[in-house]
Structure formats: structure tokens, C-alpha cells
Write an enzyme that holds these catalytic residues in place. Sequence first.
Site, mmCIF file in Angstrom:
data_model
loop_
_atom_site.group_PDB
_atom_site.id
_atom_site.type_symbol
_atom_site.label_atom_id
_atom_site.label_comp_id
_atom_site.label_asym_id
_atom_site.label_seq_id
_atom_site.Cartn_x
_atom_site.Cartn_y
_atom_site.Cartn_z
ATOM 1 N N ASP A 23 0.893 -1.334 0.077
ATOM 2 C CA ASP A 23 -0.105 0.012 -0.074
ATOM 3 C C ASP A 23 0.998 1.200 0.110
ATOM 4 O O ASP A 23 1.857 1.127 -0.344
ATOM 5 C CB ASP A 23 -0.979 -0.125 1.205
ATOM 6 C CG ASP A 23 -2.272 0.717 0.737
ATOM 7 O OD1 ASP A 23 -2.261 1.978 0.652
ATOM 8 O OD2 ASP A 23 -3.399 -0.058 1.032
ATOM 9 N N HIS A 34 2.302 1.884 -3.155
ATOM 10 C CA HIS A 34 1.385 2.831 -3.645
ATOM 11 C C HIS A 34 1.914 4.484 -3.671
ATOM 12 O O HIS A 34 1.033 5.311 -3.794
ATOM 13 C CB HIS A 34 -0.001 2.935 -3.291
ATOM 14 C CG HIS A 34 -0.669 1.562 -3.269
ATOM 15 N ND1 HIS A 34 -2.047 1.205 -2.960
ATOM 16 C CD2 HIS A 34 -0.305 0.543 -4.042
ATOM 17 C CE1 HIS A 34 -2.353 0.147 -3.295
ATOM 18 N NE2 HIS A 34 -1.408 -0.420 -4.095
#
EC number: 3.2.1.15
Length: 407
Positions: free
Chosen positions: A221, A244
Site C-alpha cells: 500500500d 502506492h
Amino acid sequence: MAPHLNIVPSMFVLLLLFISASKVQPDAFDVVAKFGAKADGKTDLSKPFLDAWKEACASVTPSTVVIPKGTYLLSKVNLEGPCKAPIEINVQGTIQAPADPSAFKDPNWVRFYSVENFKMFGGGIFDGQGSIAYEKNTCENREFRSKLPVNIRFDFVTNALIQDITSKDSKLFHINVFACKNITLERLKIEAPDESPNTDGIHMGKSEGVNIIASDIKTGDDCISIGDGTKNMVIKEITCGPGHGISIGSLGKFQNEEPVEGIKISNCTITNTSNGARIKTWPGEHGGAVSEIHFEDITMNNVSSPILIDQQYCPWNKCKKNEESKVKLSNISFKNIRGTSALPEAIKFICSGSSPCQNVELADIDIQHNGAEPATSQCLNVKPITIGKLNPIPCSGPVPKTPSATA
């Protein structure tokens, strides 16, 4: 003779200083030697760790809790202050969480609460053993996700240095920083598989004076995510990817979120991530403010969305798609950002129609698309200030009309 008379007192003073300095060395509280911990990977470390912490925390002189080399099983531990003197934890070993997520009834594994003048160091590893959790953590399984633990929590911690520590395979976030002040996280190593859900590397909220320096983050993430109430923060010399990217947000999902302001991200390298330098806010009814955000001197390597303001942030399409974001963005800059984009849309500024972005600056940008098409730049509800050479040409591409579904 007078000069010789002066030497003796001087030597005596130096001796006193040496003795005094030796006395202020932290007292050591070894969890194995003094508290009976076993580095066998099976015996629970919780009681020895907590007992060592309580005794060290009660000391009126500086103290160090020592976890020697070896592998330890830790069910969970809550380490609370305030302590009577500065306190350290020297983690040399590998601390493992139970692999079965059902062992946890709340989102805590290792938690520091209300501690001041604190240091953790030593080169040790906090291993969340998250592989089983990754398989079960789906969008639909919210109740399961709500009980997954963060590897390390810092809540209401002031004046702290976290240095040379590894967080591995967390079941949820690796490190969470909440309501902290003047805390530095330096030379950390964070690692989890790129498909591991919700494993943000470092997340923070309602904190001031946080520094994240010279750390390597590979996760599933956001490498770093910045929640509401974060102020006066420095992020520099970070290598990020997979993951991310480095994100402000998400914001605007909840009522009464506090402003985010004074964030500088610089000298970072972001590689093979879905996003690079990102600000994300939800469409919908809740307001907020983001200002004085500066991304500078960043290298992007094969990043899908290198520069992104997304005020239509809508992961898994779970939002009010027909509403504009109420979060106001202002005084934001992207300077000297270079590298490659995995998709043609290298720059996306998707701002709110009801509260357009103000004072967004692009300066000295050079991002090439890895494919045959040239890189493009998309703009909605913003007129960026442009300085220096810019590739792609600002606002040169079409604008998507639907909320993004990226996480």
C-alpha cells in the site's frame, strides 16, 4: 609550585566528570538475563517484555530494555508511560507475531502509549507474519480487517528517535504514528509483498514535528500516508517501491478532520509503484484543508501515476460519485521531479469543482512515458503555475470524467 597546585584540582575535576558521565549511562534491563525470556520462537515474550518495561520506566535514571539476538514469539504488548526518566529499547533479535489473525481481538500488537524522551534502536526485526491475513483481507471482509493489528503503534509519544529497526510482513499497517510530537524515524527497513493489502509502511495523523529519514520501504500500500492533523513534517531520502507511493490522505471521508499543513518531501526515489507523489481526497460532504505541501527532487522509475492530485478518490467505487470533494487544497508544489511513467498520464490534477485547487506549482518536471505514446498531463478545476522546463506540457491531455478506482 603554584602551577603544579593548579594541575591537581584540574585532574580531580576531570575525574569527577568522568565518574559523573559513567553514572548517567542507562541502566540495562535484559529480558533474557533478568526477566526469563526465551529466544526459542515458542515461549511468549509478553510478560518478560512488560516486566522489564515497567521496571525500567519506574527508574529515576535513564534505562535501556535489551532484547538480545534470537527469535522471540510475542502475543502482544502495551508499553505505557509516563516514565520517570528517559528510556530506550535495544532490539537486537527478531520478534514474531502469532501467524493466525484470530489471535488478535483489536488492532494492536506492539504499542507505545504516552511515552516521552524515548529511543528504540538495535537492528532488530518486528515480524508480523501476515501471509494468512493477506489471503482473508478483502474489501467485503471489513469486520476481519478491523481486528488486524498494526506492527508498531506510537500513540501520544513525544521526543522520540526510532532508528535501525525492520518491520516485516505486517498484517495491516507497519507503523502507525498518532498524536505524537517531535518524533524521528530514521534508517528503517519496511518490507511486505506488493500484493499485501492495507500494509501502509508508515501512517500518521494528528502529529507534529515528525521526520522520516533515509528509509527503505517496500510494501503493498502507501509507502508513507499522511492523515488529518499532521503538521510540520519532513520526509527525505526515502526509497519507495513496490507500493502506492507517498500520499497525503486520504482525506474528507470523516467529519471534523483537522488540517494538514507544512509537509516537505524531498530527495526520494520511487520505483514500480502505482502512484508517486499523491494527494487524495474523497468526494462527498466532509470538508478539510491541505496547504503548504512540497514535493521536491524526486526520481520516478516506472511509476503508473508519478504526480497526482485526486479529489475524486474512490477505491473500489465505494463513494458518492456525483458529489465534489469539500477538502480545500492550496499552496502545493512539485519541483525537480524526473524519471519515467508506466502509463501515458504522467501528471493528473483532478481538483474539486466546488473548491478548486489554489496555487499549485509545477517547476522543472521531466517525466518520460515508457511506452510508445508521449507522456501527457491532465487538469481539472486548476490552473497550475509553471516554471522552467516541463515535460509533459501542463494540462495537455483529456480529463477523466469518472472517479478513479485506485487505492
